[in-house]
Design an enzyme around this catalytic site. Structure first.
Site, PDB file in Angstrom:
ATOM      1  N   ASP A  88      50.040  89.364 -24.265  1.00  0.00           N
ATOM      2  CA  ASP A  88      49.464  88.721 -25.649  1.00  0.00           C
ATOM      3  C   ASP A  88      48.059  88.127 -25.471  1.00  0.00           C
ATOM      4  O   ASP A  88      47.961  87.329 -26.128  1.00  0.00           O
ATOM      5  CB  ASP A  88      50.288  88.205 -26.448  1.00  0.00           C
ATOM      6  CG  ASP A  88      49.978  87.927 -27.989  1.00  0.00           C
ATOM      7  OD1 ASP A  88      49.355  88.913 -28.424  1.00  0.00           O
ATOM      8  OD2 ASP A  88      50.299  87.054 -28.607  1.00  0.00           O
ATOM      9  N   SER A 106      46.389  81.944 -34.196  1.00  0.00           N
ATOM     10  CA  SER A 106      46.716  82.691 -33.012  1.00  0.00           C
ATOM     11  C   SER A 106      45.190  83.109 -32.526  1.00  0.00           C
ATOM     12  O   SER A 106      44.295  83.442 -32.894  1.00  0.00           O
ATOM     13  CB  SER A 106      47.364  83.926 -33.593  1.00  0.00           C
ATOM     14  OG  SER A 106      48.453  83.913 -33.838  1.00  0.00           O
ATOM     15  N   HIS A 109      47.839  90.402 -30.337  1.00  0.00           N
ATOM     16  CA  HIS A 109      48.186  90.729 -31.622  1.00  0.00           C
ATOM     17  C   HIS A 109      47.084  90.595 -32.694  1.00  0.00           C
ATOM     18  O   HIS A 109      47.276  91.218 -33.953  1.00  0.00           O
ATOM     19  CB  HIS A 109      49.584  90.136 -31.779  1.00  0.00           C
ATOM     20  CG  HIS A 109      49.476  88.664 -32.144  1.00  0.00           C
ATOM     21  ND1 HIS A 109      49.921  87.696 -31.295  1.00  0.00           N
ATOM     22  CD2 HIS A 109      49.039  87.940 -33.057  1.00  0.00           C
ATOM     23  CE1 HIS A 109      49.705  86.736 -31.888  1.00  0.00           C
ATOM     24  NE2 HIS A 109      49.326  86.825 -33.133  1.00  0.00           N
TER      25      HIS A 109
END
Length: 411
Positions: free
Chosen positions: A190, A270, A160
């Site tokens: 992911d 992230s 993402h």
């Protein structure tokens, strides 16, 4: 696997999925009740009848009692010393991971763990276009984190972070900004693999991958990344492993296995590493629960879930040019078709079209192997190289036909 999903074979994802960043956690933890052991002293029957006092021999009895006590104490002390010594020398229990950051021979301090991993942590800056389903596509920029896994400049991050990216720039820990390209990705897990475009760039460090299966609740960890903006690069936060093997369902219906931690994970973290007390990467930080009433609940992808895919992720995505729907056992009975992969659409000028595949074909074999699921096709394809030719057996209008498809790297 949702039988209603249509899968784009190149993108490792369901075409009709929802927003990739929206996750819903399903807490199905077993609750255990801990009971402390109770020790009940025996109660002897004691007569209320008074006993006559005996003066004769009183001092002798006292003396004998004192001698017996001294002897018993000596024996007891010796036994405890022997058992303790024996336990220390021969029966020492060593855990797979030290539970806390310390300075003993088995664990690093938090600072030492940071110093070991941080040089391999990078800032991932992206620019691209996002299509908000019907609204005019908008240019967007964003940042995330990642970490270098080998001397060739391959970098692991979240999917993402780079989703929709047209351009990717990586800032190394020494401040050097370099261009990078997206090599491959798996949106369902992911995870994405980047590579520094300039082969002459010397990477400052390589992160050591640990064993996420050895993690235990209560074990201390640190998270490293770039929350919010580049000004906060190389931010380290600490916490514990709150739980392992959390089953979290994504918006596309995929079940993913995650590590839960209370180490602060914020936007921009992230793709950064979750690090154990040995200074090893045990997870890829990827999400947190955002709520005014919730604090300290973040998640990381266990590194062991990715290790077996590193080789495949390090190779370019091989293009087939088809979208498919799984014909499950239930659909097979309803539609009176064999189980397999139904081709919904074939992309123009793709390897599939060049080979002669058409929409409506039902794939039953890939590279000579019987397949029924999207995952089975991907596993076989990931063993191939650009230019390899694979046989695809399909059922078309009740007849079996075989086509040879030459795989191409996706641009």
């Amino acid at each position: 696997m949702n039988e209603d999903n249509i899968y784009d074979v190149e993108n490792y994802e369901s075409v009709n999925k929802g927003d990739n960043e929206e996750f819903e956690e399903s807490f199905s933890e077993e609750h255990k009740t801990f009971e402390s052991d109770s020790y009940v002293h025996p109660i002897n029957n004691i007569s209320d009848k008074p006993k006559k006092k005996k003066r004769k021999g009183t001092f002798k009895i006292i003396a004998l009692a004192l001698i017996a006590g001294l002897i018993g104490g000596a024996i007891g002390s010796g036994s405890v010393y022997y058992l303790t010594k024996n336990n220390q020398s021969g029966n020492r229990v060593i855990t797979a991971n030290p539970q806390t950051f310390s300075t003993d021979s088995e664990a690093l301090t938090a600072s030492e763990a940071f110093d070991k991993v941080a040089p391999a942590v990078v800032i991932v800056s992206v620019s691209g276009v996002i299509d908000y389903s019907g609204i005019i596509p908008q240019e967007t920029e964003g940042i995330g984190s990642g970490f270098i896994i080998n001397e060739e400049g391959y970098i692991l991050t979240n999917y993402h972070v780079i989703e929709g990216a047209k351009e990717v720039t990586v800032t190394l820990s020494d401040g050097n900004e370099v261009k990078a390209k997206v090599v491959n990705y798996d949106s369902n897990r992911d995870v994405a693999m980047l590579k520094i475009s300039d082969d002459t760039v010397k990477v400052p460090a390589v992160a050591e991958l640990g064993d996420s299966d050895a993690l235990k609740p209560g074990e201390q960890v640190i998270a490293i990344g770039t929350p919010l903006s580049k000004e906060f690069n190389q931010t380290v936060t600490s916490g514990i492993v709150s739980a392992v093997n959390r089953n979290v369902e994504t918006s596309s219906g995929q079940q993913v296995n995650l590590i839960q931690t209370d180490a602060a994970i914020n936007p921009g973290n992230s793709g950064g590493p979750l690090v154990n007390t040995k200074g090893e990467v045990v997870g890829i930080n990827n999400m947190k629960i955002a709520s005014d009433s919730v604090e300290g609940i973040g998640f990381s992808i266990p590194i062991n879930e990715i290790k077996d895919r590193i080789e495949a992720l390090s190779k370019p995505i091989l293009n087939l040019g088809i979208s498919i729907r799984e014909i499950t056992s239930d659909l097979s009975k309803q539609l009176k078709l064999e189980e397999g992969l139904y081709i919904v659409e074939v992309t123009e000028f793709s390897p599939a079209e060049k080979a002669g595949l058409k929409g409506g074909d039902l794939i039953v074999k890939f590279d000579g192997k019987r397949i029924k699921t999207f995952e089975e096709l991907k596993e076989i394809r990931d063993t191939k190289e650009e230019g390899d030719v694979v046989s695809v057996e399909v059922i078309r209008n009740g007849e079996t036909k075989t086509f040879n498809v030459q795989l191409e790297a996706k641009e």
